[in-house]
Scaffold this motif. Structure first.
Motif, mmCIF file in Angstrom:
data_model
loop_
_atom_site.group_PDB
_atom_site.id
_atom_site.type_symbol
_atom_site.label_atom_id
_atom_site.label_comp_id
_atom_site.label_asym_id
_atom_site.label_seq_id
_atom_site.Cartn_x
_atom_site.Cartn_y
_atom_site.Cartn_z
ATOM 1 N N ALA A 80 0.745 -1.241 -0.177
ATOM 2 C CA ALA A 80 0.004 -0.046 0.213
ATOM 3 C C ALA A 80 0.641 1.370 0.125
ATOM 4 O O ALA A 80 0.488 2.229 -0.749
ATOM 5 C CB ALA A 80 -0.906 0.023 1.214
ATOM 6 N N LEU A 81 2.010 1.250 0.862
ATOM 7 C CA LEU A 81 2.931 2.451 0.907
ATOM 8 C C LEU A 81 3.657 2.560 -0.532
ATOM 9 O O LEU A 81 3.878 3.537 -1.098
ATOM 10 C CB LEU A 81 3.959 2.153 1.919
ATOM 11 N N ALA A 82 4.052 1.287 -1.097
ATOM 12 C CA ALA A 82 4.708 1.413 -2.384
ATOM 13 C C ALA A 82 3.853 2.043 -3.448
ATOM 14 O O ALA A 82 4.195 3.079 -4.196
ATOM 15 C CB ALA A 82 5.241 -0.125 -2.936
ATOM 16 N N ALA A 83 2.463 1.646 -3.540
ATOM 17 C CA ALA A 83 1.508 2.067 -4.314
ATOM 18 C C ALA A 83 1.191 3.634 -4.258
ATOM 19 O O ALA A 83 1.348 4.217 -5.099
ATOM 20 C CB ALA A 83 0.182 1.458 -4.205
ATOM 21 N N ALA A 84 1.265 4.018 -2.907
ATOM 22 C CA ALA A 84 1.151 5.486 -2.661
ATOM 23 C C ALA A 84 2.252 6.217 -3.132
ATOM 24 O O ALA A 84 2.162 7.378 -3.658
ATOM 25 C CB ALA A 84 0.928 5.625 -1.021
ATOM 26 N N ASP A 85 3.508 5.687 -3.005
ATOM 27 C CA ASP A 85 4.837 6.243 -3.468
ATOM 28 C C ASP A 85 4.581 6.470 -5.149
ATOM 29 O O ASP A 85 4.849 7.668 -5.611
ATOM 30 C CB ASP A 85 5.972 5.668 -3.069
ATOM 31 N N GLU A 86 4.266 5.261 -5.749
ATOM 32 C CA GLU A 86 4.158 5.345 -7.257
ATOM 33 C C GLU A 86 2.987 6.309 -7.576
ATOM 34 O O GLU A 86 3.284 7.147 -8.792
ATOM 35 C CB GLU A 86 4.006 3.997 -7.643
ATOM 36 N N LEU A 87 2.259 6.292 -7.048
ATOM 37 C CA LEU A 87 1.159 7.320 -7.417
ATOM 38 C C LEU A 87 1.642 8.674 -7.279
ATOM 39 O O LEU A 87 1.307 9.506 -8.209
ATOM 40 C CB LEU A 87 -0.171 7.236 -6.676
ATOM 41 N N HIS A 88 2.158 9.149 -6.217
ATOM 42 C CA HIS A 88 2.730 10.450 -5.755
ATOM 43 C C HIS A 88 3.649 10.639 -7.103
ATOM 44 O O HIS A 88 3.713 11.712 -7.526
ATOM 45 C CB HIS A 88 3.531 10.620 -4.507
ATOM 46 N N GLN A 89 4.556 9.570 -7.473
ATOM 47 C CA GLN A 89 5.533 9.939 -8.592
ATOM 48 C C GLN A 89 4.878 10.184 -9.837
ATOM 49 O O GLN A 89 5.100 11.248 -10.698
ATOM 50 C CB GLN A 89 6.289 8.555 -8.629
ATOM 51 N N ALA A 90 3.714 9.495 -10.228
ATOM 52 C CA ALA A 90 2.970 9.926 -11.193
ATOM 53 C C ALA A 90 2.246 11.211 -11.221
ATOM 54 O O ALA A 90 2.468 11.683 -12.335
ATOM 55 C CB ALA A 90 1.736 8.741 -11.214
ATOM 56 N N ALA A 91 2.043 11.483 -10.178
ATOM 57 C CA ALA A 91 1.341 13.023 -10.101
ATOM 58 C C ALA A 91 2.358 13.947 -10.378
ATOM 59 O O ALA A 91 2.126 14.956 -11.024
ATOM 60 C CB ALA A 91 0.754 13.184 -8.668
ATOM 61 N N THR A 92 3.593 13.633 -10.049
ATOM 62 C CA THR A 92 4.876 14.453 -10.292
ATOM 63 C C THR A 92 4.920 14.678 -11.827
ATOM 64 O O THR A 92 5.201 15.805 -12.247
ATOM 65 C CB THR A 92 6.142 14.215 -9.483
ATOM 66 N N PHE A 93 4.932 13.447 -12.517
ATOM 67 C CA PHE A 93 5.040 13.758 -13.958
ATOM 68 C C PHE A 93 3.941 14.227 -14.447
ATOM 69 O O PHE A 93 4.253 14.703 -15.521
ATOM 70 C CB PHE A 93 5.136 12.155 -14.518
ATOM 71 N N ILE A 94 2.740 14.142 -13.999
ATOM 72 C CA ILE A 94 1.496 14.900 -14.478
ATOM 73 C C ILE A 94 1.718 16.379 -14.291
ATOM 74 O O ILE A 94 1.187 17.207 -15.153
ATOM 75 C CB ILE A 94 0.167 14.536 -13.804
ATOM 76 N N ASP A 95 2.525 16.818 -13.396
ATOM 77 C CA ASP A 95 2.785 18.130 -13.213
ATOM 78 C C ASP A 95 3.558 18.669 -14.623
ATOM 79 O O ASP A 95 3.414 19.648 -14.942
ATOM 80 C CB ASP A 95 3.570 18.407 -11.772
ATOM 81 N N GLN A 96 4.722 17.751 -14.995
ATOM 82 C CA GLN A 96 5.463 18.220 -16.381
ATOM 83 C C GLN A 96 4.349 18.234 -17.342
ATOM 84 O O GLN A 96 4.549 19.229 -18.190
ATOM 85 C CB GLN A 96 6.285 17.107 -16.188
ATOM 86 N N ALA A 97 3.674 17.466 -17.292
ATOM 87 C CA ALA A 97 2.581 17.466 -18.587
ATOM 88 C C ALA A 97 1.774 18.550 -18.656
ATOM 89 O O ALA A 97 1.462 19.233 -19.582
ATOM 90 C CB ALA A 97 1.541 16.033 -18.477
ATOM 91 N N GLU A 98 1.405 19.125 -17.299
ATOM 92 C CA GLU A 98 0.292 20.318 -17.273
ATOM 93 C C GLU A 98 1.097 21.349 -17.611
ATOM 94 O O GLU A 98 0.579 22.056 -18.459
ATOM 95 C CB GLU A 98 -0.123 20.327 -15.787
ATOM 96 N N GLU A 99 2.511 21.418 -17.229
ATOM 97 C CA GLU A 99 3.383 22.514 -17.716
ATOM 98 C C GLU A 99 3.502 22.623 -19.403
ATOM 99 O O GLU A 99 3.466 23.625 -19.922
ATOM 100 C CB GLU A 99 4.589 22.597 -17.126
ATOM 101 N N ARG A 100 3.685 21.369 -19.795
ATOM 102 C CA ARG A 100 3.809 21.365 -21.433
ATOM 103 C C ARG A 100 2.302 21.621 -22.049
ATOM 104 O O ARG A 100 2.415 22.509 -23.114
ATOM 105 C CB ARG A 100 4.141 20.067 -21.808
ATOM 106 N N LEU A 101 1.357 21.210 -21.250
ATOM 107 C CA LEU A 101 -0.078 21.522 -22.054
ATOM 108 C C LEU A 101 -0.400 23.114 -22.079
ATOM 109 O O LEU A 101 -1.004 23.647 -22.801
ATOM 110 C CB LEU A 101 -1.010 20.663 -21.259
ATOM 111 N N ASN A 102 0.077 23.461 -20.823
ATOM 112 C CA ASN A 102 0.079 24.948 -20.632
ATOM 113 C C ASN A 102 0.636 25.779 -21.587
ATOM 114 O O ASN A 102 0.259 26.793 -22.222
ATOM 115 C CB ASN A 102 0.238 25.364 -19.133
#
Length: 143
Positions: A80-102
């Protein structure tokens, strides 16, 4: 239509909507429609960021109920902690996608689409990576 209370059903609808968009966006009859699509995708990416954070929090906070298939709590809690960590990592990459889309939204907002093509269009070679197309376009503008 989204339920706003059933995450499983809403995730399924989001998936189907994205599949539909992937199919529909193969061709734009009216290029001016692309700006709205980019804007809606930007909003969707922002919502996806929130969903990923909420999923990460839910995995971490529900660790007391996490077990593996053999009924071992420590293993389930670790996953569960590993999944939470990976989901947070995915969210960090989504931040980069948001910047590019912006940035794409900003560039698209400067385009005035005309109903008739230019008499002398700029050459763009199909099949080139996008960063190469950008370089080609920048060199054409500076010349």
């Amino acid at each position: 239509m989204p339920t706003f209370y059933d995450p499983g059903a809403d995730a399924g609808e989001a998936y189907e909507a994205l599949r539909g968009l992937a199919h529909a966006s193969r061709r734009f009859e009216h290029p001016k429609d692309m700006y709205g699509v980019v804007g809606d995708l930007l909003g969707g990416v922002r919502a996806l960021r929130q969903v990923l954070d909420q999923l990460a929090t839910a995995h971490a906070s529900n660790r007391p109920m996490a077990f593996d298939d053999s009924g071992v709590h420590s293993a389930g809690s670790k996953d569960a902690l590993a999944a939470a960590d990976e989901l947070h990592q995915a969210a960090t990459f989504i931040d980069q996608a948001e910047e590019r889309l912006n940035a794409a939204m900003s560039a698209a907002g400067r385009i005035s689409w005309h109903s008739e093509p230019s008499i002398s269009p700029l050459p763009v070679q199909l099949g080139r990576p996008l960063h190469s197309v950008r370089s080609l376009c920048e060199s054409s503008v500076s010349n």
